[in-house]
Design a protein around this motif. Sequence first.
Motif, PDB file in Angstrom:
ATOM      1  N   ILE A  30       0.830  -1.207   0.000  1.00  0.00           N
ATOM      2  CA  ILE A  30       0.000   0.000   0.000  1.00  0.00           C
ATOM      3  C   ILE A  30       0.864   1.257   0.000  1.00  0.00           C
ATOM      4  O   ILE A  30       0.531   2.243  -0.644  1.00  0.00           O
ATOM      5  N   TRP A  31       1.997   1.208   0.722  1.00  0.00           N
ATOM      6  CA  TRP A  31       2.770   2.439   0.892  1.00  0.00           C
ATOM      7  C   TRP A  31       4.254   2.330   0.557  1.00  0.00           C
ATOM      8  O   TRP A  31       4.903   3.355   0.352  1.00  0.00           O
ATOM      9  N   ALA A  32       4.795   1.149   0.469  1.00  0.00           N
ATOM     10  CA  ALA A  32       6.247   0.996   0.269  1.00  0.00           C
ATOM     11  C   ALA A  32       6.556   0.361  -1.083  1.00  0.00           C
ATOM     12  O   ALA A  32       7.107  -0.733  -1.169  1.00  0.00           O
ATOM     13  N   ALA A  33       6.206   1.082  -2.141  1.00  0.00           N
ATOM     14  CA  ALA A  33       6.422   0.570  -3.504  1.00  0.00           C
ATOM     15  C   ALA A  33       7.897   0.305  -3.785  1.00  0.00           C
ATOM     16  O   ALA A  33       8.233  -0.524  -4.624  1.00  0.00           O
ATOM     17  N   GLY A  34       8.786   0.997  -3.075  1.00  0.00           N
ATOM     18  CA  GLY A  34      10.215   0.783  -3.249  1.00  0.00           C
ATOM     19  C   GLY A  34      10.677  -0.555  -2.720  1.00  0.00           C
ATOM     20  O   GLY A  34      11.784  -1.011  -3.014  1.00  0.00           O
ATOM     21  N   ALA A 117      13.343   7.361  -3.576  1.00  0.00           N
ATOM     22  CA  ALA A 117      12.326   6.305  -3.504  1.00  0.00           C
ATOM     23  C   ALA A 117      11.757   6.208  -2.089  1.00  0.00           C
ATOM     24  O   ALA A 117      10.539   6.064  -1.911  1.00  0.00           O
ATOM     25  N   VAL A 118      12.618   6.300  -1.077  1.00  0.00           N
ATOM     26  CA  VAL A 118      12.152   6.250   0.313  1.00  0.00           C
ATOM     27  C   VAL A 118      11.273   7.467   0.606  1.00  0.00           C
ATOM     28  O   VAL A 118      10.210   7.337   1.223  1.00  0.00           O
ATOM     29  N   GLU A 119      11.693   8.643   0.159  1.00  0.00           N
ATOM     30  CA  GLU A 119      10.897   9.848   0.393  1.00  0.00           C
ATOM     31  C   GLU A 119       9.514   9.722  -0.264  1.00  0.00           C
ATOM     32  O   GLU A 119       8.511  10.134   0.327  1.00  0.00           O
ATOM     33  N   ASP A 121       7.889   6.901  -0.766  1.00  0.00           N
ATOM     34  CA  ASP A 121       7.146   5.955   0.070  1.00  0.00           C
ATOM     35  C   ASP A 121       6.630   6.633   1.342  1.00  0.00           C
ATOM     36  O   ASP A 121       5.496   6.391   1.762  1.00  0.00           O
ATOM     37  N   LEU A 122       7.449   7.500   1.943  1.00  0.00           N
ATOM     38  CA  LEU A 122       7.020   8.196   3.162  1.00  0.00           C
ATOM     39  C   LEU A 122       5.854   9.149   2.863  1.00  0.00           C
ATOM     40  O   LEU A 122       4.926   9.260   3.664  1.00  0.00           O
ATOM     41  N   ARG A 123       5.897   9.809   1.709  1.00  0.00           N
ATOM     42  CA  ARG A 123       4.771  10.676   1.321  1.00  0.00           C
ATOM     43  C   ARG A 123       3.501   9.844   1.131  1.00  0.00           C
ATOM     44  O   ARG A 123       2.403  10.256   1.530  1.00  0.00           O
ATOM     45  N   THR A 124       3.642   8.673   0.523  1.00  0.00           N
ATOM     46  CA  THR A 124       2.490   7.795   0.324  1.00  0.00           C
ATOM     47  C   THR A 124       1.920   7.349   1.664  1.00  0.00           C
ATOM     48  O   THR A 124       0.702   7.347   1.858  1.00  0.00           O
ATOM     49  N   LEU A 125       2.793   6.961   2.596  1.00  0.00           N
ATOM     50  CA  LEU A 125       2.350   6.546   3.931  1.00  0.00           C
ATOM     51  C   LEU A 125       1.599   7.684   4.614  1.00  0.00           C
ATOM     52  O   LEU A 125       0.503   7.476   5.152  1.00  0.00           O
ATOM     53  N   LYS A 126       2.172   8.880   4.591  1.00  0.00           N
ATOM     54  CA  LYS A 126       1.545  10.049   5.207  1.00  0.00           C
ATOM     55  C   LYS A 126       0.157  10.298   4.609  1.00  0.00           C
ATOM     56  O   LYS A 126      -0.830  10.443   5.336  1.00  0.00           O
ATOM     57  N   THR A 127       0.079  10.330   3.294  1.00  0.00           N
ATOM     58  CA  THR A 127      -1.188  10.595   2.615  1.00  0.00           C
ATOM     59  C   THR A 127      -2.223   9.536   2.959  1.00  0.00           C
ATOM     60  O   THR A 127      -3.368   9.851   3.290  1.00  0.00           O
TER      61      THR A 127
END
Length: 133
Positions: A30-34, A117-119, A121-127
């Motif tokens: 869901i959030w860590a596509a990397g 890529a990590v950044e 993923d972190l934006r996706t998690l936050k959203t």
Amino acid sequence: MLDVKHLSTYINRTPQDVYAFASNPENLPIWAAGLASSEVKKDGDVWVADAPFGKVKIRFVQANAFGVMDHDVELDSGVVVHNPMRVVPNGDGSEFIFTLLRQPGMSEEQFVEDAQAVEKDLRTLKTFLEDDS
């Protein structure tokens, strides 16, 4: 000594909420596509997923009350990459912190791409977590 980048984002959710979601390996796609571009499946004491760079085995630290979500990622080559990850209280929400270690032989360009890529993923998690509240 390896180069290090600490990447973090503020999430307007309690640390308990963030930890409950982010520490569950089944939520990685869901959030860590990397890291996980497919369903994550349990295989004994490891989680197995297809990553953008091949099949990986993931081992998370045991559940804990400290917000620690460190995990090791074993690549097809057998190389194991340690990934320190934490969630800590920050005001009414949480600070989610990922420590990126530059791996031996990794070029500066690759290290920058890995950080990007990590950044993402972190934006996706936050959203995801803020929209889900």
